[in-house]
Design a protein around this motif. Sequence first.
Motif, PDB file in Angstrom:
ATOM      1  N   TRP A   1      30.582 -60.077 -92.142  1.00 20.96           N
ATOM      2  CA  TRP A   1      29.746 -60.714 -93.160  1.00 20.96           C
ATOM      3  C   TRP A   1      30.634 -61.171 -94.317  1.00 20.96           C
ATOM      4  O   TRP A   1      31.694 -60.585 -94.569  1.00 20.96           O
ATOM      5  CB  TRP A   1      28.709 -59.733 -93.704  1.00 20.96           C
ATOM      6  N   TYR A   2      30.182 -62.197 -95.011  1.00 19.82           N
ATOM      7  CA  TYR A   2      30.883 -62.635 -96.220  1.00 19.82           C
ATOM      8  C   TYR A   2      29.839 -63.070 -97.249  1.00 19.82           C
ATOM      9  O   TYR A   2      28.732 -63.515 -96.907  1.00 19.82           O
ATOM     10  CB  TYR A   2      31.861 -63.779 -95.928  1.00 19.82           C
TER      11      TYR A   2
ATOM     12  N   VAL B   1      24.322 -63.667 -98.395  1.00 23.38           N
ATOM     13  CA  VAL B   1      25.232 -63.108 -97.396  1.00 23.38           C
ATOM     14  C   VAL B   1      25.091 -63.911 -96.106  1.00 23.38           C
ATOM     15  O   VAL B   1      23.974 -64.251 -95.702  1.00 23.38           O
ATOM     16  CB  VAL B   1      24.935 -61.623 -97.124  1.00 23.38           C
ATOM     17  N   ARG B   2      26.203 -64.219 -95.485  1.00 18.22           N
ATOM     18  CA  ARG B   2      26.189 -64.915 -94.207  1.00 18.22           C
ATOM     19  C   ARG B   2      26.977 -64.115 -93.178  1.00 18.22           C
ATOM     20  O   ARG B   2      27.898 -63.369 -93.509  1.00 18.22           O
ATOM     21  CB  ARG B   2      26.788 -66.309 -94.341  1.00 18.22           C
ATOM     22  N   ILE B   3      26.600 -64.300 -91.928  1.00 12.83           N
ATOM     23  CA  ILE B   3      27.272 -63.601 -90.840  1.00 12.83           C
ATOM     24  C   ILE B   3      28.260 -64.540 -90.169  1.00 12.83           C
ATOM     25  O   ILE B   3      28.046 -65.752 -90.113  1.00 12.83           O
ATOM     26  CB  ILE B   3      26.233 -63.079 -89.811  1.00 12.83           C
ATOM     27  N   THR B   4      29.353 -63.991 -89.704  1.00 15.93           N
ATOM     28  CA  THR B   4      30.340 -64.774 -88.981  1.00 15.93           C
ATOM     29  C   THR B   4      30.994 -63.870 -87.942  1.00 15.93           C
ATOM     30  O   THR B   4      30.625 -62.696 -87.806  1.00 15.93           O
ATOM     31  CB  THR B   4      31.393 -65.367 -89.935  1.00 15.93           C
ATOM     32  N   SER B   5      31.954 -64.412 -87.229  1.00 14.56           N
ATOM     33  CA  SER B   5      32.675 -63.633 -86.220  1.00 14.56           C
ATOM     34  C   SER B   5      34.170 -63.797 -86.414  1.00 14.56           C
ATOM     35  O   SER B   5      34.646 -64.915 -86.656  1.00 14.56           O
ATOM     36  CB  SER B   5      32.300 -64.098 -84.802  1.00 14.56           C
ATOM     37  N   PRO B   6      34.929 -62.721 -86.329  1.00 14.21           N
ATOM     38  CA  PRO B   6      36.387 -62.843 -86.397  1.00 14.21           C
ATOM     39  C   PRO B   6      36.939 -63.771 -85.320  1.00 14.21           C
ATOM     40  O   PRO B   6      37.994 -64.384 -85.499  1.00 14.21           O
ATOM     41  CB  PRO B   6      36.879 -61.405 -86.182  1.00 14.21           C
TER      42      PRO B   6
ATOM     43  N   GLY C   1      28.453 -69.751 -84.619  1.00 13.29           N
ATOM     44  CA  GLY C   1      28.743 -71.153 -84.884  1.00 13.29           C
ATOM     45  C   GLY C   1      29.166 -71.943 -83.668  1.00 13.29           C
ATOM     46  O   GLY C   1      29.218 -73.176 -83.726  1.00 13.29           O
ATOM     47  N   ALA C   2      29.486 -71.261 -82.552  1.00 17.38           N
ATOM     48  CA  ALA C   2      29.907 -71.973 -81.344  1.00 17.38           C
ATOM     49  C   ALA C   2      28.712 -72.658 -80.686  1.00 17.38           C
ATOM     50  O   ALA C   2      27.587 -72.157 -80.733  1.00 17.38           O
ATOM     51  CB  ALA C   2      30.564 -71.004 -80.361  1.00 17.38           C
TER      52      ALA C   2
ATOM     53  N   LEU D   1      33.181 -56.802 -96.078  1.00 21.04           N
ATOM     54  CA  LEU D   1      32.448 -57.925 -96.664  1.00 21.04           C
ATOM     55  C   LEU D   1      33.463 -58.963 -97.146  1.00 21.04           C
ATOM     56  O   LEU D   1      34.058 -58.816 -98.210  1.00 21.04           O
ATOM     57  CB  LEU D   1      31.579 -57.451 -97.823  1.00 21.04           C
ATOM     58  N   GLY D   2      33.690 -59.960 -96.335  1.00 23.70           N
ATOM     59  CA  GLY D   2      34.682 -60.985 -96.640  1.00 23.70           C
ATOM     60  C   GLY D   2      35.006 -61.770 -95.389  1.00 23.70           C
ATOM     61  O   GLY D   2      34.773 -61.299 -94.266  1.00 23.70           O
ATOM     62  N   VAL D   3      35.535 -62.956 -95.542  1.00 29.33           N
ATOM     63  CA  VAL D   3      35.857 -63.805 -94.394  1.00 29.33           C
ATOM     64  C   VAL D   3      36.948 -63.151 -93.553  1.00 29.33           C
ATOM     65  O   VAL D   3      38.017 -62.807 -94.079  1.00 29.33           O
ATOM     66  CB  VAL D   3      36.305 -65.201 -94.858  1.00 29.33           C
ATOM     67  N   PRO D   4      36.727 -62.962 -92.246  1.00 30.30           N
ATOM     68  CA  PRO D   4      37.715 -62.303 -91.377  1.00 30.30           C
ATOM     69  C   PRO D   4      38.783 -63.270 -90.904  1.00 30.30           C
ATOM     70  O   PRO D   4      38.818 -63.675 -89.739  1.00 30.30           O
ATOM     71  CB  PRO D   4      36.852 -61.801 -90.207  1.00 30.30           C
ATOM     72  N   ASP D   5      39.686 -63.646 -91.804  1.00 30.00           N
ATOM     73  CA  ASP D   5      40.618 -64.724 -91.487  1.00 30.00           C
ATOM     74  C   ASP D   5      42.084 -64.299 -91.470  1.00 30.00           C
ATOM     75  O   ASP D   5      42.975 -65.147 -91.584  1.00 30.00           O
ATOM     76  CB  ASP D   5      40.441 -65.865 -92.493  1.00 30.00           C
TER      77      ASP D   5
END
Length: 363
Positions: A46-47, A54-59, A250-251, A329-333
């Motif tokens: 999440w970020y 809050v938005r969800i994402t994937s590493p 997002g894919a 909590l932060g972009v997994p980049d």
Amino acid sequence: MAEGTWAGRARRIEAATPSDRDRWIDALRALAILGVVLGHWLVTAWYGEPGGGVRITSPLAHLEGLTPLSWVLQTLALFFFAGGYAAARSLRSAAGVPARLGRLLRPAVVPVLVWAGLALGAALRGVPGGTIRSLLLPAVGPLWFLAVFAALNALTPALARIRPAVLAACAFAVVLCVDLLRFSGTGPGWPMWVNLGAGWLVPYALGIHRARGGLVTRRTALLLLVGGMTGAVSLVTWFGYPVSMVGVTGARVSNLSPPTLAAVCFGLAQVGAALLARGPLERLTRRPRVWAAVVTVNLGAMTVFLWHQAVPTVAVLLALRFGVVPGLLGVPDGLSWLLCRLGWIVVFSAALSVALAVRLRRG
């Protein structure tokens, strides 16, 4: 738990285990559950947004080097294989399918009510819908799996009347036809959801087949392993299927939502590997302490499965006031995110272990 206490528990479990117990199936189920849990904890992130949402994402969308892990930790086919095996064996008992369905569905009532209540409360407090969805979707996501698994269990008496090899082959053919229609771009989108049942019916039917005495030769196991892996790699390499064996936020296409032919082929390879591992797993689970660990995971399997995503969700809710929290909590980049997430997984494991211990103590 103290060493002596655990050793005593291991001896009691060993003494209470019937001599004809299929320990390797229990070991497969435990490994499948642990793979799902660890996989979810690694690929869910999440970020925070500037406006406070809050938005969800994937590493996997940011760190492509993690993609091979999806081929290790995506273990759902093993769970369906073990489930088909156990369901077919349960047809011999007086309780049979209704008892299995009760054990599957009863534990789901509380989490459904809890998450529905939290979603309603958040909406009434004016929390944006995107934030509610991002926080709660991972926690309620396991329910789709439970619904499909329960449906196949309910249908087991009917499925058992069909030759399992034919059943698996027909389900595989359905997945193939649906994918041809889906990726041709010429038909409606809804038929792809047929694969939600057909895709997982393939390993489930193979589990029924094994329970009936089939799939016993090493040659068959190798054929499933090599053929399935060849099919999965070929589809990913030359036919445009996603490389990741889990969904990536997002894919455009996911191999799991619903299962694609690549995921089904990968599942066949996993079943082949499981069949080859039967002997080593049987020997390993003859060790009392190993067997006690397997039994403990299986006894709490539904608790672990239904609540494991609640742990990071609650952690994120508590962390919102602090802004960016590395690994949580932060972009997994970057690599630093991964290292921090591994530390958080230790925390998640401890919290889930406490919940499991409470569940087992209550019986």
